[in-house]
Motif scaffolding. Sequence first.
Motif, short mmCIF file in Angstrom:
data_model
loop_
_atom_site.label_atom_id
_atom_site.label_comp_id
_atom_site.label_asym_id
_atom_site.label_seq_id
_atom_site.Cartn_x
_atom_site.Cartn_y
_atom_site.Cartn_z
N LYS A 89 1.45 -5.03 -8.14
CA LYS A 89 1.96 -5.04 -6.77
C LYS A 89 1.19 -4.12 -5.82
CE LYS A 89 6.66 -6.03 -8.41
NZ LYS A 89 8.08 -5.57 -8.41
N ILE A 90 0.21 -3.39 -6.36
CA ILE A 90 -0.45 -2.33 -5.59
C ILE A 90 -1.77 -2.81 -4.98
CG2 ILE A 90 -1.30 0.04 -5.63
CD1 ILE A 90 1.74 -0.32 -6.16
N TYR A 109 5.27 4.87 -9.76
CA TYR A 109 5.59 3.52 -9.32
C TYR A 109 4.44 2.57 -9.65
CZ TYR A 109 6.84 -0.46 -6.46
OH TYR A 109 7.15 -1.75 -6.05
N THR A 110 3.23 3.01 -9.38
CA THR A 110 2.05 2.19 -9.64
C THR A 110 1.92 1.87 -11.12
OG1 THR A 110 0.89 3.11 -7.72
CG2 THR A 110 -0.47 2.11 -9.44
N LYS A 111 2.16 2.86 -11.96
CA LYS A 111 2.10 2.66 -13.41
C LYS A 111 3.07 1.58 -13.86
CE LYS A 111 2.13 5.32 -17.72
NZ LYS A 111 2.32 6.68 -18.31
N MET A 112 4.22 1.52 -13.22
CA MET A 112 5.27 0.56 -13.58
C MET A 112 5.07 -0.81 -12.92
SD MET A 112 8.45 3.22 -13.10
CE MET A 112 9.70 1.94 -13.06
N ASN A 113 4.30 -0.84 -11.83
CA ASN A 113 4.20 -2.07 -11.02
C ASN A 113 2.76 -2.34 -10.59
OD1 ASN A 113 7.29 -2.59 -10.41
ND2 ASN A 113 6.95 -0.43 -10.04
N ILE A 114 1.84 -2.26 -11.53
CA ILE A 114 0.41 -2.27 -11.20
C ILE A 114 -0.02 -3.51 -10.41
CG2 ILE A 114 -0.30 -3.28 -13.40
CD1 ILE A 114 -2.09 -0.50 -11.42
N ILE A 151 0.88 -1.17 0.00
CA ILE A 151 0.00 0.00 0.00
C ILE A 151 0.92 1.22 0.00
CG2 ILE A 151 -1.75 1.28 1.30
CD1 ILE A 151 -2.33 -1.56 2.66
N LEU A 152 0.68 2.15 -0.89
CA LEU A 152 1.51 3.35 -1.00
C LEU A 152 0.79 4.56 -0.42
CD1 LEU A 152 2.74 3.00 -4.69
CD2 LEU A 152 4.03 2.40 -2.65
#
Length: 259
Positions: A108-109, A101-106, A87-88
């Motif tokens: 994982k979110i 980061y979310t765009k690159m690692n969707i 969770i960010l």
Amino acid sequence: MILNFKNANIFYTDEGKGSAVVLIHGFLENATMWDEIKPELIKKNRIITIDLLGHGKSDCLGYVHTMQMFSESIEAVLKHLKIRKCILVGHSLGGYISLAYTKMNITKIKGLCLLNSTSYEDSKERKDLRTRANKMVQNNFENMVKLSISNLFHQENLAAFKNEISKIKKEALQTSLQGYIAANEGMKLRTNTNAVLSENNFKKLIVIGEKDPVLDYKTSLDEAKKTNSEFVVFPDGHMSHIENKNELITVLKEFVKKC
């Protein structure tokens, strides 16, 4: 703790057990901005804080720190810690980085909270302000940094939070001149990331300051509705973790629980 990333040292902390919550500070801040927030979240969660490139105890990596570069440094830390889902929570610049980061690692979110932040790109006026600031700071670093911090608060709160502001200014001065300029240059280059919020189904929260001197209140409200994001409005400025600390802790605990 220190991790080497592309020959730059990245400082981070890793405490607690449970869902991984990554707290990402803003411009001129560092991991200490979460000191008053972390103790409550750490009771039931694993809390990771990271000093961004050029901030706090972390090194610079060139003269432009793009949102992607910041994101890659965060991914290096999380990969090192073997964190697969997180969770960010990103404050201001930290929110821009969280979106990148979310765009690159969707995959994982689990959740994303924009704290006094936005998925919109800089306006031309904001870009021009950053350009002027980067010129002025080269001759008057200390005063520019101190003024930048004061300008983030609702002006009626300056006296009430005098001690806290003094401490924040001291931490802000740990930011290197190169780090100041590189982050501003990176923020000028960032693009609109509305789609990261609107096209994904992870939990989303936008925390809005009604009297935020940096982000327009009505624009933030419209953004939350446009991207189908949950939102919370506090009555003060850009520094909700100071100006509305107790209320923010309650909101974040509830958000993390739902993710």
